[in-house]
Scaffold this motif. Structure first.
Motif, PDB file in Angstrom:
ATOM      1  N   VAL A 153      -4.338   5.655   2.049  1.00  0.00           N
ATOM      2  CA  VAL A 153      -3.102   5.143   2.640  1.00  0.00           C
ATOM      3  C   VAL A 153      -1.909   5.834   1.995  1.00  0.00           C
ATOM      4  O   VAL A 153      -1.988   6.330   0.868  1.00  0.00           O
ATOM      5  CB  VAL A 153      -2.960   3.609   2.457  1.00  0.00           C
ATOM      6  N   TYR A 280      -2.616   4.568   7.733  1.00  0.00           N
ATOM      7  CA  TYR A 280      -4.044   4.559   7.436  1.00  0.00           C
ATOM      8  C   TYR A 280      -4.810   5.141   8.617  1.00  0.00           C
ATOM      9  O   TYR A 280      -4.272   5.289   9.723  1.00  0.00           O
ATOM     10  CB  TYR A 280      -4.532   3.142   7.118  1.00  0.00           C
ATOM     11  N   ILE A 292      -5.354  -3.356   4.328  1.00  0.00           N
ATOM     12  CA  ILE A 292      -4.304  -3.282   5.344  1.00  0.00           C
ATOM     13  C   ILE A 292      -4.031  -4.660   5.939  1.00  0.00           C
ATOM     14  O   ILE A 292      -2.872  -5.060   6.130  1.00  0.00           O
ATOM     15  CB  ILE A 292      -4.694  -2.282   6.450  1.00  0.00           C
TER      16      ILE A 292
END
Length: 301
Positions: A153, A280, A292
């Motif tokens: 990420v 992501y 997330i």
């Protein structure tokens, strides 16, 4: 009482009733009928052999025994959630894995520090690994197109077209206000607030058109007000060095106060902002997806 099994579903119902003070309100929160809530509470009291609520014509009142049970019930649910999280991570073989966060001068990982305590309380075994990268035009695009390979990420500014071109997704965290960075030697550097009127007939550096619709919209507004603009390729140190070298204000966003020591971020009269999110892969691992989902939950609070 020995051998009594209290399921977390009834515990959650009990907590919602205690917090709302009503079967009906708890039912609305849980998306069930008031009758279903009453049946669960009645069954719970019967199994515990304890009166948790006094029913009166004026509504419910939690008993002293109920208050004691409420404290323990909250702890039990939290413990169950953490135990389940830990078990899932072990089963997935990801207990010792880390979330690899890309970081650069223009894409710092500060967003994780802002929510770390909340994340760690929900994912206590999670580890973070920071992966530095050079924020140049080619590298930044390739990193986003290949999230999940070396970096999981990375945080950054975006719009929908940005995500589409780079084939990645974003968990929206918040919006950042679009500001102006002014060289300390510039005539406007002492201003407390920058307005379009103060910029009239002056030049401002803008990231090239098409990079972000929100910045393009602000650029249109300023150009229509008599402000001259020139392009720069991307938000990086080279762009800010150019602003200092040419003694020219440059568009920027809040949070980048320390990017260049010879530039001063000054509040502006406009309210334009730009989304900031965590990028992501469209096919994340289970661990990344949990991370997330948790970020989204925290951001929504």
């Amino acid at each position: 009482m020995r051998g009594c099994k209290v399921f977390d579903g009834r515990l959650e119902t009990f907590i919602k009733v205690a917090e709302s003070g009503s079967f009906t309100k708890a039912a609305d929160i849980l998306y069930v009928t008031p009758t279903a809530v009453m049946k669960q509470i009645n069954a719970l009291e019967k199994e515990l052999s304890v009166t948790l609520f006094e029913r009166t014509n004026h509504g419910l009142r939690i008993t002293r025994a109920g208050e004691s049970f409420l404290q323990d019930a909250r702890y039990i649910l939290e413990y169950i959630e953490r135990a389940a999280q830990k078990a899932m991570e072990i089963e997935e073989g990801e207990k010792h894995r880390s979330i690899r966060i890309g970081t650069s001068v223009m894409t710092p990982a500060k967003f994780i520090l802002d929510v770390w305590s909340q994340i760690q309380s929900r994912m206590p075994t999670l580890k973070i690994e920071l992966i530095p990268f050079d924020n140049n035009p080619v590298n930044s695009v390739e990193i986003l197109k290949n999230l999940g390979q070396h970096i999981d990420v990375v945080g950054g500014l975006y719009d929908e077209n940005f995500l589409k071109e780079r084939r990645c997704l974003a968990a929206h965290m918040y919006d950042k206000k679009i500001l102006l960075a002014v060289p300390v030697t510039h005539a406007l550097s002492a201003e407390a607030l920058i307005t379009p009127e103060k910029l009239k007939n002056r030049k401002v550096l803008f990231i090239h058109r098409g990079w972000n619709v929100y910045i393009d919209k602000l650029r249109d507004t300023l150009e229509n007000g008599g402000i001259r603009t020139e392009d720069f390729e991307m938000f990086n140190i080279s762009a800010y060095n150019r602003a200092v070298s040419e003694n020219t204000p440059i568009i920027t966003v809040e949070g980048w106060e320390d990017v260049h020591p010879l530039l001063r971020l000054i509040p502006t009269s406009w309210d334009d902002s730009i989304p900031f999110g965590v990028f992501y892969s469209p096919t994340p691992t289970k661990l990344v997806k949990k991370f997330i989902d948790l970020l989204r939950s925290v951001a929504a609070q």
